[in-house]
Design a protein around this motif. Structure first.
Motif, PDB file in Angstrom:
ATOM      1  N   ALA A 120      38.805  54.490  35.751  1.00 17.35           N
ATOM      2  CA  ALA A 120      37.786  53.971  36.664  1.00 17.35           C
ATOM      3  C   ALA A 120      37.593  52.483  36.444  1.00 17.35           C
ATOM      4  O   ALA A 120      37.426  51.710  37.393  1.00 17.35           O
ATOM      5  CB  ALA A 120      36.468  54.723  36.450  1.00 17.35           C
ATOM      6  N   HIS A 121      37.617  52.086  35.180  1.00 19.48           N
ATOM      7  CA  HIS A 121      37.550  50.672  34.814  1.00 19.48           C
ATOM      8  C   HIS A 121      38.809  50.381  34.006  1.00 19.48           C
ATOM      9  O   HIS A 121      38.820  50.519  32.780  1.00 19.48           O
ATOM     10  CB  HIS A 121      36.273  50.384  34.029  1.00 19.48           C
ATOM     11  CG  HIS A 121      35.028  50.728  34.793  1.00 19.48           C
ATOM     12  ND1 HIS A 121      34.555  49.932  35.821  1.00 19.48           N
ATOM     13  CD2 HIS A 121      34.194  51.798  34.712  1.00 19.48           C
ATOM     14  CE1 HIS A 121      33.473  50.490  36.333  1.00 19.48           C
ATOM     15  NE2 HIS A 121      33.224  51.614  35.685  1.00 19.48           N
ATOM     16  N   PRO A 122      39.890  49.999  34.676  1.00 23.35           N
ATOM     17  CA  PRO A 122      41.225  49.994  34.061  1.00 23.35           C
ATOM     18  C   PRO A 122      41.516  48.832  33.125  1.00 23.35           C
ATOM     19  O   PRO A 122      42.551  48.831  32.460  1.00 23.35           O
ATOM     20  CB  PRO A 122      42.158  49.954  35.272  1.00 23.35           C
ATOM     21  CG  PRO A 122      41.359  49.263  36.330  1.00 23.35           C
ATOM     22  CD  PRO A 122      39.949  49.694  36.118  1.00 23.35           C
ATOM     23  N   THR A 123      40.646  47.831  33.078  1.00 22.29           N
ATOM     24  CA  THR A 123      40.867  46.715  32.167  1.00 22.29           C
ATOM     25  C   THR A 123      39.716  46.638  31.173  1.00 22.29           C
ATOM     26  O   THR A 123      38.632  47.193  31.406  1.00 22.29           O
ATOM     27  CB  THR A 123      40.984  45.377  32.923  1.00 22.29           C
ATOM     28  OG1 THR A 123      39.752  45.101  33.592  1.00 22.29           O
ATOM     29  CG2 THR A 123      42.122  45.416  33.932  1.00 22.29           C
ATOM     30  N   CYS A 124      39.944  45.938  30.072  1.00 19.59           N
ATOM     31  CA  CYS A 124      38.951  45.812  29.011  1.00 19.59           C
ATOM     32  C   CYS A 124      38.088  44.583  29.255  1.00 19.59           C
ATOM     33  O   CYS A 124      38.610  43.455  29.231  1.00 19.59           O
ATOM     34  CB  CYS A 124      39.651  45.720  27.655  1.00 19.59           C
ATOM     35  SG  CYS A 124      38.514  45.514  26.264  1.00 19.59           S
ATOM     36  N   PRO A 125      36.783  44.737  29.475  1.00 21.73           N
ATOM     37  CA  PRO A 125      35.925  43.568  29.722  1.00 21.73           C
ATOM     38  C   PRO A 125      35.926  42.568  28.576  1.00 21.73           C
ATOM     39  O   PRO A 125      35.842  41.351  28.810  1.00 21.73           O
ATOM     40  CB  PRO A 125      34.537  44.194  29.916  1.00 21.73           C
ATOM     41  CG  PRO A 125      34.807  45.591  30.394  1.00 21.73           C
ATOM     42  CD  PRO A 125      36.044  46.011  29.654  1.00 21.73           C
ATOM     43  N   ARG A 126      36.020  43.054  27.336  1.00 21.68           N
ATOM     44  CA  ARG A 126      36.036  42.146  26.178  1.00 21.68           C
ATOM     45  C   ARG A 126      37.266  41.238  26.221  1.00 21.68           C
ATOM     46  O   ARG A 126      37.155  40.018  26.051  1.00 21.68           O
ATOM     47  CB  ARG A 126      36.040  42.973  24.890  1.00 21.68           C
ATOM     48  CG  ARG A 126      36.155  42.153  23.604  1.00 21.68           C
ATOM     49  CD  ARG A 126      36.273  43.075  22.396  1.00 21.68           C
ATOM     50  NE  ARG A 126      37.450  43.913  22.472  1.00 21.68           N
ATOM     51  CZ  ARG A 126      38.647  43.565  21.999  1.00 21.68           C
ATOM     52  NH1 ARG A 126      38.816  42.387  21.424  1.00 21.68           N
ATOM     53  NH2 ARG A 126      39.668  44.388  22.090  1.00 21.68           N
ATOM     54  N   LEU A 127      38.432  41.837  26.477  1.00 22.95           N
ATOM     55  CA  LEU A 127      39.658  41.033  26.556  1.00 22.95           C
ATOM     56  C   LEU A 127      39.643  40.117  27.770  1.00 22.95           C
ATOM     57  O   LEU A 127      40.087  38.967  27.704  1.00 22.95           O
ATOM     58  CB  LEU A 127      40.880  41.949  26.643  1.00 22.95           C
ATOM     59  CG  LEU A 127      41.595  42.363  25.367  1.00 22.95           C
ATOM     60  CD1 LEU A 127      42.905  43.041  25.722  1.00 22.95           C
ATOM     61  CD2 LEU A 127      41.817  41.197  24.451  1.00 22.95           C
ATOM     62  N   GLY A 128      39.153  40.633  28.888  1.00 25.83           N
ATOM     63  CA  GLY A 128      39.083  39.817  30.089  1.00 25.83           C
ATOM     64  C   GLY A 128      38.221  38.583  29.886  1.00 25.83           C
ATOM     65  O   GLY A 128      38.564  37.482  30.327  1.00 25.83           O
ATOM     66  N   ALA A 129      37.094  38.766  29.195  1.00 31.17           N
ATOM     67  CA  ALA A 129      36.206  37.634  28.930  1.00 31.17           C
ATOM     68  C   ALA A 129      36.897  36.590  28.061  1.00 31.17           C
ATOM     69  O   ALA A 129      36.724  35.374  28.273  1.00 31.17           O
ATOM     70  CB  ALA A 129      34.927  38.131  28.252  1.00 31.17           C
ATOM     71  N   ALA A 130      37.685  37.047  27.088  1.00 31.44           N
ATOM     72  CA  ALA A 130      38.426  36.105  26.248  1.00 31.44           C
ATOM     73  C   ALA A 130      39.441  35.316  27.073  1.00 31.44           C
ATOM     74  O   ALA A 130      39.620  34.106  26.869  1.00 31.44           O
ATOM     75  CB  ALA A 130      39.117  36.853  25.113  1.00 31.44           C
ATOM     76  N   CYS A 131      40.096  35.981  28.004  1.00 29.73           N
ATOM     77  CA  CYS A 131      41.072  35.295  28.856  1.00 29.73           C
ATOM     78  C   CYS A 131      40.393  34.257  29.747  1.00 29.73           C
ATOM     79  O   CYS A 131      40.928  33.166  29.960  1.00 29.73           O
ATOM     80  CB  CYS A 131      41.824  36.307  29.710  1.00 29.73           C
ATOM     81  SG  CYS A 131      42.944  37.387  28.792  1.00 29.73           S
ATOM     82  N   ILE A 132      39.226  34.585  30.272  1.00 31.05           N
ATOM     83  CA  ILE A 132      38.488  33.644  31.111  1.00 31.05           C
ATOM     84  C   ILE A 132      38.114  32.407  30.308  1.00 31.05           C
ATOM     85  O   ILE A 132      38.314  31.260  30.746  1.00 31.05           O
ATOM     86  CB  ILE A 132      37.231  34.321  31.687  1.00 31.05           C
ATOM     87  CG1 ILE A 132      37.642  35.389  32.721  1.00 31.05           C
ATOM     88  CG2 ILE A 132      36.297  33.297  32.323  1.00 31.05           C
ATOM     89  CD1 ILE A 132      36.522  36.331  33.103  1.00 31.05           C
ATOM     90  N   THR A 133      37.591  32.617  29.103  1.00 33.25           N
ATOM     91  CA  THR A 133      37.209  31.483  28.252  1.00 33.25           C
ATOM     92  C   THR A 133      38.424  30.637  27.895  1.00 33.25           C
ATOM     93  O   THR A 133      38.383  29.399  27.957  1.00 33.25           O
ATOM     94  CB  THR A 133      36.531  31.995  26.972  1.00 33.25           C
ATOM     95  OG1 THR A 133      35.352  32.711  27.321  1.00 33.25           O
ATOM     96  CG2 THR A 133      36.166  30.836  26.046  1.00 33.25           C
ATOM     97  N   ALA A 134      39.519  31.301  27.521  1.00 27.22           N
ATOM     98  CA  ALA A 134      40.733  30.569  27.143  1.00 27.22           C
ATOM     99  C   ALA A 134      41.268  29.762  28.314  1.00 27.22           C
ATOM    100  O   ALA A 134      41.701  28.604  28.147  1.00 27.22           O
ATOM    101  CB  ALA A 134      41.791  31.550  26.645  1.00 27.22           C
ATOM    102  N   ALA A 135      41.251  30.339  29.507  1.00 27.62           N
ATOM    103  CA  ALA A 135      41.749  29.627  30.683  1.00 27.62           C
ATOM    104  C   ALA A 135      40.875  28.422  31.002  1.00 27.62           C
ATOM    105  O   ALA A 135      41.381  27.324  31.288  1.00 27.62           O
ATOM    106  CB  ALA A 135      41.818  30.575  31.877  1.00 27.62           C
ATOM    107  N   ARG A 136      39.565  28.603  30.949  1.00 22.34           N
ATOM    108  CA  ARG A 136      38.665  27.478  31.233  1.00 22.34           C
ATOM    109  C   ARG A 136      38.827  26.370  30.206  1.00 22.34           C
ATOM    110  O   ARG A 136      38.828  25.186  30.552  1.00 22.34           O
ATOM    111  CB  ARG A 136      37.228  27.986  31.277  1.00 22.34           C
ATOM    112  CG  ARG A 136      36.923  28.779  32.543  1.00 22.34           C
ATOM    113  CD  ARG A 136      35.533  29.354  32.542  1.00 22.34           C
ATOM    114  NE  ARG A 136      35.270  30.049  33.808  1.00 22.34           N
ATOM    115  CZ  ARG A 136      34.299  30.955  33.980  1.00 22.34           C
ATOM    116  NH1 ARG A 136      33.497  31.261  32.962  1.00 22.34           N
ATOM    117  NH2 ARG A 136      34.140  31.548  35.144  1.00 22.34           N
ATOM    118  N   ASP A 137      38.977  26.755  28.939  1.00 18.64           N
ATOM    119  CA  ASP A 137      39.167  25.755  27.890  1.00 18.64           C
ATOM    120  C   ASP A 137      40.471  24.978  28.086  1.00 18.64           C
ATOM    121  O   ASP A 137      40.586  23.827  27.632  1.00 18.64           O
ATOM    122  CB  ASP A 137      39.174  26.429  26.511  1.00 18.64           C
ATOM    123  CG  ASP A 137      37.791  26.915  26.094  1.00 18.64           C
ATOM    124  OD1 ASP A 137      36.800  26.546  26.753  1.00 18.64           O
ATOM    125  OD2 ASP A 137      37.706  27.677  25.115  1.00 18.64           O
ATOM    126  N   ALA A 138      41.433  25.619  28.747  1.00 17.01           N
ATOM    127  CA  ALA A 138      42.713  24.961  29.017  1.00 17.01           C
ATOM    128  C   ALA A 138      42.676  24.146  30.312  1.00 17.01           C
ATOM    129  O   ALA A 138      43.692  23.562  30.709  1.00 17.01           O
ATOM    130  CB  ALA A 138      43.824  26.002  29.094  1.00 17.01           C
TER     131      ALA A 138
END
Length: 290
Positions: free
Chosen positions: A130-148
């Motif tokens: 139902a929720h196929p991705t991990c919110p914790r990992l997704g949040a890390a990716c968002i932060t990493a992308a913004r920092d880049a």
């Protein structure tokens, strides 16, 4: 607490991770067949990393022939705890422009020619996606992308098509206007479903290469255009990945969203009725509960 090992599945254009200490290509045997390629392992900022080129080096696998089960099984056998899937995608939204990243949180699976589960006759299992991705990992990716310095969109629905052809105009309009999809690609399914069955946290980062054929000002999808954008996206993808170890840390607690416990009550076949041959193949994926 367990040791973090970040697994990166690189899509079109992303075939390596820069700066890995002790980098070496490791061949992993899987009972589900040969993975797409050997897996590049090493450490980045003190955190164990594993990189698997989804299509193989040289791009030898089409979206349909990628050995998804072997890939996920091999990462699990290596000790991977968190999977970041990076893939080239088309956009259905004006604001999700070529060069942008989208951290996907939902999927519509339109693939039909792929094995989609580790389970089957002799050991039946049903996991929730139902929720196929991990919110914790997704949040890390968002932060990493913004920092880049990457323009990144938080959340989006990924339409997984079989390919290898791109969409017709009618299909593109339907996916966008009727089904409400945000991006389109060919590889995140059944990958996300298999990661959930393997109790791996999974996040998906769609690197936008083009507007799909719906866009009135951009015409049909052109491979030359896609490749040009791919090269820039690959550099951005590497910048994002380099920032993940510092965000995720060398140790991790159990997933607060239960990704690493997805099989807790999923297997329905009675112990006495389970197929020993299938159980042997499930040793890495489901060994914790079997």
């Amino acid at each position: 607490m367990t040791q973090t090992m970040i697994g990166v599945i690189g899509g079109s254009g992303l075939y390596e991770i820069d700066g890995l200490e002790g980098a070496e290509w490791t061949t992993v045997d899987s009972p589900w067949g040969a993975p797409s390629d050997a897996i590049l392992t090493g450490r980045l900022d003190g955190v164990a990393m594993a990189f698997l080129p989804r299509h193989g080096r040289g791009h030898v696998h089409s979206p349909t022939t990628v050995p998804y089960r072997a890939n996920i099984d091999a990462l699990k056998r290596l000790g991977v705890t968190d999977v970041i899937a990076v893939s080239a995608s088309g956009s259905f939204r004006e604001e999700m422009a070529p060069g942008d990243f989208v951290v996907v949180d939902q999927f519509i699976d339109r693939t039909f020619a792929r094995e989609k589960s580790f389970f089957g006759t002799g050991c039946v299992g049903h996991v929730s996606v139902a929720h196929p991705t991990c919110p914790r990992l997704g949040a890390a990716c968002i932060t990493a992308a913004r920092d880049a310095g990457i323009t990144v969109h938080e959340g989006g629905t990924y339409l997984a098509m079989e390919g290898p052809q791109f969409s017709t105009l009618a299909e593109s309009r339907m996916y966008r206007e009727v089904w409400g999809a945000d991006v389109i690609g060919m590889t995140n399914m059944p990958e996300a479903k298999l990661a959930r069955e393997a109790e791996l946290c999974y996040a998906s980062v769609a690197m936008i290469t083009d507007y799909d054929s719906w866009h009135p000002d951009h015409g049909e999808v052109d491979v030359t255009q896609i490749i040009a954008t791919l090269l820039g996206n690959a550099d951005k993808g590497r910048d994002m990945v380099r920032r993940l170890p510092a965000l995720l840390g060398a140790e991790r607690a159990p997933c607060p969203h239960g990704c690493d416990r997805a099989l807790e009550n999923a297997i329905l076949t009675a112990p006495g009725a389970r197929d020993p041959e299938l159980l042997a193949r499930l040793d890495a994926v489901a060994g914790r509960v079997l």
